[in-house]
Write a protein that holds these residues in place. Structure first.
Motif, PDB file in Angstrom:
ATOM      1  N   THR A   1       0.403  12.682  -7.393  1.00 18.02           N
ATOM      2  CA  THR A   1       1.525  12.539  -6.463  1.00 18.02           C
ATOM      3  C   THR A   1       1.640  11.161  -5.819  1.00 18.02           C
ATOM      4  N   THR A   2       0.642  10.273  -6.010  1.00 15.49           N
ATOM      5  CA  THR A   2       0.637   8.986  -5.319  1.00 15.49           C
ATOM      6  C   THR A   2       0.229   7.843  -6.239  1.00 15.49           C
TER       7      THR A   2
ATOM      8  N   LEU B   1      -1.138  -0.653  -0.435  1.00 11.53           N
ATOM      9  CA  LEU B   1      -0.048   0.269  -0.130  1.00 11.53           C
ATOM     10  C   LEU B   1      -0.284   1.562  -0.890  1.00 11.53           C
ATOM     11  N   VAL B   2      -0.138   2.678  -0.208  1.00 10.17           N
ATOM     12  CA  VAL B   2      -0.220   3.998  -0.834  1.00 10.17           C
ATOM     13  C   VAL B   2       1.168   4.606  -0.723  1.00 10.17           C
ATOM     14  N   ILE B   3       1.755   4.922  -1.874  1.00  9.86           N
ATOM     15  CA  ILE B   3       3.119   5.451  -1.898  1.00  9.86           C
ATOM     16  C   ILE B   3       3.151   6.803  -2.596  1.00  9.86           C
TER      17      ILE B   3
ATOM     18  N   ALA C   1       0.430  14.558   3.115  1.00 18.70           N
ATOM     19  CA  ALA C   1      -1.023  14.691   3.271  1.00 18.70           C
ATOM     20  C   ALA C   1      -1.760  13.990   2.133  1.00 18.70           C
ATOM     21  N   ASP C   2      -1.218  14.054   0.932  1.00 16.63           N
ATOM     22  CA  ASP C   2      -1.831  13.352  -0.204  1.00 16.63           C
ATOM     23  C   ASP C   2      -1.874  11.843   0.045  1.00 16.63           C
TER      24      ASP C   2
ATOM     25  N   HIS D   1       5.726   4.615   2.619  1.00 13.80           N
ATOM     26  CA  HIS D   1       4.474   4.018   2.182  1.00 13.80           C
ATOM     27  C   HIS D   1       3.546   3.777   3.359  1.00 13.80           C
ATOM     28  N   ALA D   2       2.264   3.875   3.073  1.00 10.39           N
ATOM     29  CA  ALA D   2       1.228   3.603   4.059  1.00 10.39           C
ATOM     30  C   ALA D   2       0.551   2.295   3.698  1.00 10.39           C
ATOM     31  N   HIS D   3       0.343   1.447   4.698  1.00 14.39           N
ATOM     32  CA  HIS D   3      -0.456   0.238   4.530  1.00 14.39           C
ATOM     33  C   HIS D   3      -1.881   0.591   4.939  1.00 14.39           C
ATOM     34  N   VAL D   4      -2.857   0.295   4.094  1.00 19.46           N
ATOM     35  CA  VAL D   4      -4.266   0.437   4.431  1.00 19.46           C
ATOM     36  C   VAL D   4      -4.785  -0.976   4.639  1.00 19.46           C
TER      37      VAL D   4
END
Length: 119
Positions: free
Chosen positions: A29-30, A45-47, A67-68, A105-108
């Protein structure tokens, strides 16, 4: 239609393989890839593979995929070995907050001191 790939979306093109990226992880899923303009030694980036314009719309429509994204952000931090010193997961929402690609998107970010509050 929400969730469907958008032909004008850079991140949808990364998901489809039409635009190259330095992918560090991929799940069902990501996709997680290195930011091309990193703001810290670790900046990934996690998308989600599905298209939603921001994190809130993703979470409302597909909470398991939201959540993923968070789970994968934690795994990225562990694999980049920044989890022991601390890292940040950031979701920018809207142009005023610095969002430039309107695909959730999440920035880590990690690997250096991270001041609070963020600029």
């Amino acid at each position: 239609m929400a969730g469907e790939p958008q032909s004008d979306c850079l991140f949808c093109k990364i998901v489809s393989g039409d635009v190259p990226a330095t992918i560090v992880r991929e799940s069902d899923t990501t996709v997680a890839f290195r930011d091309i303009n990193p703001q810290a030694p670790t900046h990934v980036l996690v998308i989600p593979k599905v298209h939603y314009p921001d994190a809130a719309s993703l979470a409302a429509a597909e909470p398991q995929i939201a959540a993923d994204v968070l789970r994968e952000a934690g795994t990225v931090a562990t694999e980049d070995m920044v989890d022991g010193h601390g890292y940040r997961v950031v979701f920018n929402t809207g142009a005023g907050a610095g969002q430039t690609v309107f695909h959730a998107h999440a920035h880590v970010l990690g690997g250096r001191g991270l001041q609070w509050p963020p600029g």
